[in-house]
Design a protein around this motif. Sequence first.
Motif, short mmCIF file in Angstrom:
data_model
loop_
_atom_site.label_atom_id
_atom_site.label_comp_id
_atom_site.label_asym_id
_atom_site.label_seq_id
_atom_site.Cartn_x
_atom_site.Cartn_y
_atom_site.Cartn_z
N VAL A 85 0.86 -1.19 0.00
CA VAL A 85 0.00 0.00 0.00
C VAL A 85 0.89 1.24 0.00
N PHE A 137 1.68 0.70 14.85
CA PHE A 137 2.27 1.42 13.73
C PHE A 137 1.18 1.99 12.86
N ARG A 196 0.08 2.48 9.04
CA ARG A 196 0.36 2.00 7.69
C ARG A 196 0.45 3.19 6.76
N ASP A 248 -8.82 -3.48 2.16
CA ASP A 248 -7.85 -3.96 1.17
C ASP A 248 -8.54 -4.67 0.01
N ASP A 257 10.51 -19.79 7.84
CA ASP A 257 11.11 -18.57 7.31
C ASP A 257 10.15 -17.86 6.36
N TYR A 258 9.45 -18.63 5.53
CA TYR A 258 8.48 -18.03 4.63
C TYR A 258 7.40 -17.31 5.43
N HIS A 317 8.66 -14.07 6.97
CA HIS A 317 8.83 -13.02 6.00
C HIS A 317 7.49 -12.52 5.50
N ARG A 333 4.54 -12.57 6.83
CA ARG A 333 3.65 -11.88 7.76
C ARG A 333 4.00 -10.41 7.83
N ASP A 334 5.26 -10.05 7.70
CA ASP A 334 5.61 -8.64 7.70
C ASP A 334 5.10 -7.96 6.44
N VAL A 392 1.18 -7.64 7.10
CA VAL A 392 0.73 -6.74 8.16
C VAL A 392 1.22 -5.32 7.92
N ARG A 393 2.49 -5.16 7.60
CA ARG A 393 3.05 -3.81 7.50
C ARG A 393 2.79 -3.17 6.16
N ASN A 394 2.82 -3.98 5.10
CA ASN A 394 2.70 -3.40 3.76
C ASN A 394 1.39 -3.69 3.07
N GLY A 395 0.52 -4.46 3.70
CA GLY A 395 -0.77 -4.73 3.10
C GLY A 395 -0.73 -5.61 1.88
N VAL A 396 0.36 -6.37 1.70
CA VAL A 396 0.46 -7.27 0.56
C VAL A 396 -0.31 -8.54 0.89
N ARG A 397 -1.41 -8.77 0.18
CA ARG A 397 -2.20 -9.97 0.44
C ARG A 397 -2.29 -10.78 -0.83
N TYR A 437 0.10 -17.01 -0.77
CA TYR A 437 0.83 -17.01 0.49
C TYR A 437 -0.03 -16.39 1.57
#
Lengths: 249, 167
Positions: free
Chosen positions: A48, A130, A132, A191, B74-75, B78, B80-81, B84-89, B93
């Motif tokens: 985002v 945090f 976003r 989203d 590890d996947y 990686h 989850r950040d 949660v933080r970047n909104g990549v859904r 995955y």
Amino acid sequence: MRRLFLAATAAAGFAALSPGVRLIELARAGLGTKLGVKLDDAVDASPVTAKSRWGMLIDAAKCADCDACVTACNEEHGLTKTGRPQTDAQWIRKVTLEDNHTGNITSLPMLCQHCENPPCVDVCPTGASFKREDGIVLVDKHTCIGCRYCVLACPYQARSFVHENLREQKPWSPRGKGTVEGCTLCVHRVDKKETPACVAACHRDGNGAMVFGDLNDSQSELATNLKSAHSEQVRADLNLNTGVRYKNI
Amino acid sequence: MKIVSGKTFRAVTLPSVALRIVALPLVALLGFALLLLLLGGGVVNADVSLPNLPRGKGTSCVAPTEMMRKNHMDYLLHQRDLTVRNGVRTERYSLVGCVQCHVQKNDHGNFIAVDAPGQFCQSCHDFASVKLDCFECHATKPDANTEHMSEHIPAHMPAQPTAGSEQ
């Protein structure tokens, strides 16, 4: 040998610093190779950006006794009541105000205001609380240690601590014991280009008091409403630049 | 002073050679071997059986099985950040996706929690004695209303990931 090493280092440095090559992309490429997959394979796999800033306008004059927003939020996120209101989770609540002089009663929903300068983010010792890029203030429960500093710091008492072991969580809303939680502005719905559950319920079952939209989009219903009618922030003196604004309070 | 008479002694005698070159290394080798055997390298206790996991849906997981076995933690860390933080859904995955494919149903047709004993996650975690704490927060069953999604493996998600060299 030395010459070869120096030449190779210079070439690598040149490649890494040349315009258009971002180190984050190199890192993601590396991870993609490690995973053996192409990372951006889904429809919307890009992060985002600050292009949008999500916000809300609530018309307290339309609220009255209705609490459709509260019911909807509790159901959407699986916030079951244990019968102990002092420690139950509360993401949105109705606040009723009575003017001492005139006796006028105003009712409004109070939720996380998704401030631009959130105090909860400032005080968080781990960085779990945090904001976003698009303005939604969240708790990263992987990082949250449950210190509850944000619960103290929030002027709107928007955050709750989870005291008990939870099962039967909703898949789209993970919640766990020992972490702090609060209104996510239904980020899982936003989203997907939907509106938060409270706003949807207000339209469907309530009095249509809530408007959700993009504060940065001057053409949106929210922005035009904010521009045309007077609205205010609760505790505007704190200069938090909240994303949730109120009319007629 | 010059030695005029007397017995001379040889420094290198047959017994001394035998000791230095043959016997000592042999004893050391035998001792080392004994130590290794005693420490028991690689013998699995017969009481513990290897995990027998229920099979997930579809033909394969989002990455080859060996890779998942070795690297899934590890996947997850990686991804989850990113989410949660970047909104990549992404559909591929997502933990919800993992649960939807790997969850089993009981005789009554109800979902069994994916971290229950004998179920997908818990079998290996029990065997490896690693605490599984994802499901303190995350749902262990798909939502009943979206159950049908688990049968659908989207057309744009290939059964096997594309080769890393394409990156």
